[in-house]
Every structure is written in structure tokens, then in C-alpha cells.
Scaffold this motif. Structure first.
Motif, PDB file in Angstrom:
ATOM      1  N   ALA A  18      53.820  45.106  33.045  1.00 27.06           N
ATOM      2  CA  ALA A  18      53.489  44.712  34.419  1.00 27.06           C
ATOM      3  C   ALA A  18      54.633  44.996  35.374  1.00 27.06           C
ATOM      4  O   ALA A  18      55.793  44.751  35.052  1.00 27.06           O
ATOM      5  N   ASP A  21      52.785  45.567  42.281  1.00 28.66           N
ATOM      6  CA  ASP A  21      51.901  46.630  42.754  1.00 28.66           C
ATOM      7  C   ASP A  21      52.619  47.474  43.812  1.00 28.66           C
ATOM      8  O   ASP A  21      53.107  46.936  44.816  1.00 28.66           O
ATOM      9  N   GLN A  28      51.140  39.537  40.631  1.00 29.54           N
ATOM     10  CA  GLN A  28      50.177  39.513  39.535  1.00 29.54           C
ATOM     11  C   GLN A  28      49.455  40.860  39.478  1.00 29.54           C
ATOM     12  O   GLN A  28      49.191  41.470  40.515  1.00 29.54           O
ATOM     13  N   THR A  29      49.171  41.317  38.272  1.00 34.11           N
ATOM     14  CA  THR A  29      48.486  42.604  38.117  1.00 34.11           C
ATOM     15  C   THR A  29      47.130  42.554  38.801  1.00 34.11           C
ATOM     16  O   THR A  29      46.290  41.703  38.473  1.00 34.11           O
ATOM     17  N   PRO A  30      46.873  43.430  39.766  1.00 38.00           N
ATOM     18  CA  PRO A  30      45.581  43.412  40.465  1.00 38.00           C
ATOM     19  C   PRO A  30      44.430  43.837  39.555  1.00 38.00           C
ATOM     20  O   PRO A  30      44.635  44.511  38.543  1.00 38.00           O
ATOM     21  N   ILE A  31      43.240  43.415  39.924  1.00 42.72           N
ATOM     22  CA  ILE A  31      42.030  43.907  39.267  1.00 42.72           C
ATOM     23  C   ILE A  31      41.621  45.185  39.995  1.00 42.72           C
ATOM     24  O   ILE A  31      41.154  45.136  41.131  1.00 42.72           O
ATOM     25  N   GLN A  33      39.142  47.268  40.542  1.00 40.76           N
ATOM     26  CA  GLN A  33      37.694  47.332  40.357  1.00 40.76           C
ATOM     27  C   GLN A  33      37.173  48.635  40.957  1.00 40.76           C
ATOM     28  O   GLN A  33      36.571  48.665  42.025  1.00 40.76           O
ATOM     29  N   THR A  65      44.493  48.272  35.468  1.00 42.94           N
ATOM     30  CA  THR A  65      44.563  46.900  34.944  1.00 42.94           C
ATOM     31  C   THR A  65      44.546  46.909  33.429  1.00 42.94           C
ATOM     32  O   THR A  65      45.335  46.218  32.769  1.00 42.94           O
ATOM     33  N   PRO A 279      37.879  45.847  33.906  1.00 46.28           N
ATOM     34  CA  PRO A 279      39.180  45.404  34.428  1.00 46.28           C
ATOM     35  C   PRO A 279      39.279  43.908  34.682  1.00 46.28           C
ATOM     36  O   PRO A 279      40.358  43.335  34.570  1.00 46.28           O
ATOM     37  N   GLN A 280      38.166  43.261  35.011  1.00 45.24           N
ATOM     38  CA  GLN A 280      38.235  41.816  35.225  1.00 45.24           C
ATOM     39  C   GLN A 280      38.526  41.094  33.909  1.00 45.24           C
ATOM     40  O   GLN A 280      39.325  40.149  33.864  1.00 45.24           O
ATOM     41  N   HIS A 283      42.117  41.443  33.177  1.00 39.64           N
ATOM     42  CA  HIS A 283      42.900  40.534  34.020  1.00 39.64           C
ATOM     43  C   HIS A 283      42.944  39.131  33.414  1.00 39.64           C
ATOM     44  O   HIS A 283      44.017  38.516  33.312  1.00 39.64           O
ATOM     45  N   TYR A 284      41.792  38.608  33.010  1.00 35.69           N
ATOM     46  CA  TYR A 284      41.750  37.284  32.390  1.00 35.69           C
ATOM     47  C   TYR A 284      42.577  37.243  31.107  1.00 35.69           C
ATOM     48  O   TYR A 284      43.257  36.256  30.815  1.00 35.69           O
TER      49      TYR A 284
END
Length: 430
Positions: A18, A21, A28-31, A33, A65, A279-280, A283-284
Motif C-alpha cells: 500500500a 494514492d 487508505q487504498t481506494p476501491i 471500481q 485495489t 475490488p470492493q 478492499h474489505y
């Protein structure tokens, strides 16, 4: 992160892969999408499609992501690369796909998750592959099951459902002597408790759905490549050593060296099988991994307390937790899982199947679900659910007989969990 200092696990689980951005400075690593990515020009596009340049083409193959998660998992497991996919079952197929072909076989442990036993005994036959099930407590039998058509050995580090610990060093020696890779499912242990590559594993797979994410929100899988196997040492692995027609005769191992399996997993596996991680979900999972060590410490602490208490209960016939001194696997804990035996084990109840049903239905804090590795404590009767499709002989070999329930110990207050188990056991035998 730089390649300078040697960072500890707790630091790596937060930072590996990580970076802020570059466009927004988001920490935090973006999603990301997005389905597709704009090429700089036609030469750039051609170079990406020809594997001459690394970058993003289409999110079935690569996504920023997901790429962070891949790098983090490779770092935590001590591998050179990783390929994320849609589930743990997908990861198992992805791991075997470059190795197998019609008429070939894989030698696998009898102690596996029920769905994995079904996948290996039934589903892979549709590809023309086969599996040979062997008790991995007998390494001579494992070696004897290997023939000229065997392409891999597969086992779990901490086996589901019983929490049995596999002697990975011994399994790796058998695989090495045969010139084939050892694939280890490390779902139940996670890289915090066990790093199979350090014991000789070639590939490590996970259902990231479980302890890695830790909160029961997404499904995901990963294959981590050790980079240590010589795919060109024999003609057994042509997908990695021979010319690939889809890329104008490119030889993956010759071109990419230690990263051959990882590149093949993306350029061929994800391209053609399409088992993509969204990617979501990535992220989780990244957020879950940030607290992995803290959670695993509590899982182990609670499991040790609860298993010890259960072992002395009047209504309990046996407990399989490897952390107990009474376990035949106890001597492997310090060597294979030095930080603890995990949070998964089974309990054999006096009163048989009927007592198991009443016990499961009487629990209040434990959740009755088909999952494990959650922050919440979970329970299931494996013989009638996750291992239902197996024969009685297979259930026995897997440690999932009708008088057995599986517990996945969460991170709640241990005394609350013990009280819940006590009232449920008394209800089941009332």
C-alpha cells in the motif's frame, strides 16, 4: 514501502503493497471500481497485451485495489507473487490449472474441508483430472500414491474441521523427492500462525473469506507463489516451461523466472477462467488483514481456554484441538504453528447425533452458520452440512462423524463463550 529495513509482521499486515494514492493522497487504498483502463497509446496497449510491460488492461485480469492485496499476501506468506480470485475454491482450481491435464492426478489429504473433498473427488473429474486421497499421517503412503502422472501434493496446514496439524516438512520432502510441487491450504492458520513456504511449500492457497477478512462480509481466494520451484526441470509442466501459443511461443518460466506461475495465473488463468476478485471485496479483505495478528492472538487464547474446559466436561467425549497436551498433534504446534494451534477444532459429544442437534440449537452466543474464521464464534454440525456429500468412510477420515460438532472460536470474552457452551451441553443432555 521501501526494500530497506526488515519489517515485522504487524507492520507488514498494515503497509505491505500500500502507498498513498498518487492522484489524491488518500491513505487508505481506494476501491478502483472500474472495468477498463485508458492506454497511453497503441504501442502501450500492444506491450501490455504481449506481456512486455506490466500494467492494467481490464479488471478481469488486473485491478489496482486487488494488486495491493496480492502484494500484501505475497509479502506476509514470504512468496514472490500472488493471484487473487473469487473464492477459496477458485484458488484451488487456479493453483492446479497450470499443472494438470487429462489423465493426470493430484495426491491429497483425507483431512480436508468437505467442499474440497467433493471438489477433488467429483468436480475435477470433468477436466479429466483425478485425486488420490491419503492419510497424511502416513508419509510412506503419500509417497507410494505418487506415480508418473502425479503433478502435485495438496494438504491443509491446520485441517478443517478437526484442527489437525500437518507435518509440512515431511510432506515437502516427499514432494521434492518426486519433483512435484506441494500446495498447502493455509486458510485455518493464516500466515500469522504458519508460513508453509518456510516448510517447503511451492504454492499456498487461502479462502480469504475466513480469518484473513475476519468479519464474514465477502468471499475471496488467493494463490501465493513461492517462486522456488524449477518448472523447467522436467517435461511435467508444459504450461509453464513450453512455448505458449496464445503469446506467440513465449515460455513463462524462461521469460519470468520465479514469477512464472504468478504471471501465468493472471495472463492465462484469470483471462480464461474468469474467477476474478472484485475490488470492493479486496478492499474489505485489506482492512481485515490490518488487524490479523491481533485477532489471531485472541482466537488462539480463547481456543486454548475453551478446549481445555471442554475436555473436562462430563458431556464431552473428546476434543481435537492440537493445542491440548492430549492431542497427538501437540508436538507439531511449536514447529509448524509456533504462535498457536489456531481457533478451529471439533468436539465429540456423548449422546451422539441427537445430542449434537440439541447442542447446536441451544447455543445463543455461537452462530450456527456455514463459515469459519469470523470474529464471532461459530458452530456447525459438519456431517449433516459441510461434509454431508461424503460417504461415512470419508466423514470418518476427515474427522466429521455424526457425533461431532465443529467450533470456530471467535474473539468474544472467553467466559461468555464457556457459559454458552455449558448451558447448551446441559440442555442437550437434559
Amino acid at each position: 514501502m521501501s526494500d530497506g529495513p526488515s519489517y515485522g509482521f504487524d507492520t507488514l499486515q498494515i503497509h505491505a503493497g500500500a502507498r498513498p494514492d498518487p492522484a489524491t493522497g488518500a491513505r487508505q487504498t481506494p476501491i478502483y471500481q472500474t472495468t477498463a483502463y485508458v492506454f497511453r497509446d497503441t504501442d502501450h496497449a500492444a506491450a501490455l497485451f504481449n506481456l512486455q510491460e506490466v500494467g492494467y488492461i481490464y479488471s478481469r485480469l488486473t485491478n489496482p485495489t486487488v494488486a495491493v492485496l496480492q502484494e500484501r499476501m505475497a509479502t506476509l506468506e514470504g512468496g514472490v507473487g500472488a493471484v487473487c480470485c473469487s473464492s477459496g475454491h477458485a484458488a484451488q482450481i487456479m493453483a492446479l490449472f497450470p499443472l494438470m491435464g487429462p489423465g493426470l492426478n493430484v495426491v491429497v489429504s483425507t483431512r480436508l474441508y468437505g467442499g474440497s473433498i467433493t471438489q477433488f473427488s467429483q468436480t475435477i473429474r470433468r477436466f479429466g483430472w483425478s485425486a488420490r486421497f491419503v492419510d497424511f499421517d502416513d508419509m510412506d503412503a503419500v509417497a507410494a500414491a505418487i506415480d508418473d502422472d502425479t503433478r502435485a501434493i495438496f494438504c491443509e496446514s491446520i485441517a478443517n474441521p478437526g484442527g489437525y496439524i500437518t507435518d509440512l516438512d515431511a510432506a515437502a520432502k516427499v514432494a521434492s523427492d518426486a519433483g512435484i510441487p506441494l500446495i498447502v491450504d493455509n486458510t485455518s492458520a493464516t500466515p500469522y500462525l504458519c508460513r508453509p513456504i518456510e516448510h517447503g511449500a511451492t504454492l499456498v492457497v487461502h479462502s480469504m473469506t475466513k480469518f484473513l477478512t475476519g468479519n464474514g462480509t465477502v468471499t475471496g481466494g488467493v494463490v501465493v507463489d513461492s517462486g522456488n520451484f524449477d518448472w523447467s526441470a522436467s517435461d511435467k509442466f508444459p504450461s509453464l516451461s513450453a512455448p505458449e501459443d496464445a503469446y506467440h511461443g513465449l515460455k513463462f518460466h524462461e521469460t519470468f523466472g520465479p514469477l512464472a506461475f504468478t504471471f501465468h495465473g493472471i495472463a492465462i488463468g484469470l483471462r480464461d477462467l474468469g474467477m476474478t476478485l472484485n475490488p470492493q471485496a479486496a478492499h474489505y479483505t485489506l482492512m481485515g488483514i490490518e488487524t490479523l495478528s491481533l485477532r489471531m492472538q485472541r482466537h488462539v487464547e480463547n481456543a486454548e481456554k475453551i478446549a481445555t474446559w471442554l475436555e473436562g466436561h462430563d458431556h464431552v467425549a473428546a476434543v481435537t484441538y492440537a493445542g491440548l497436551k492430549s492431542s497427538p498433534y501437540h508436538d507439531r504446534v511449536a514447529r509448524i504453528c509456533p504462535k498457536g494451534a489456531g481457533g478451529l477444532f471439533t468436539v465429540r459429544l456423548k449422546g451422539g447425533y441427537d445430542a449434537c442437534v440439541k447442542f447446536v440449537e441451544a447455543l445463543e452466543v455461537f452462530s450456527h452458520v456455514a463459515n469459519l474464521g469470523d470474529t464471532r464464534s461459530l458452530v456447525i454440525h459438519s456431517a449433516s452440512t459441510t461434509h454431508r456429500q461424503l460417504s461415512p468412510e470419508q466423514q470418518k477420515a476427515a474427522g466429521a462423524e455424526p457425533d461431532v460438532v465443529r467450533l470456530s472460536i471467535g474473539i468474544e470474552t472467553a467466559e461468555d463463550l464457556i457459559a454458552d457452551l455449558d448451558q447448551a451441553l446441559n440442555t442437550a443432555h437434559g
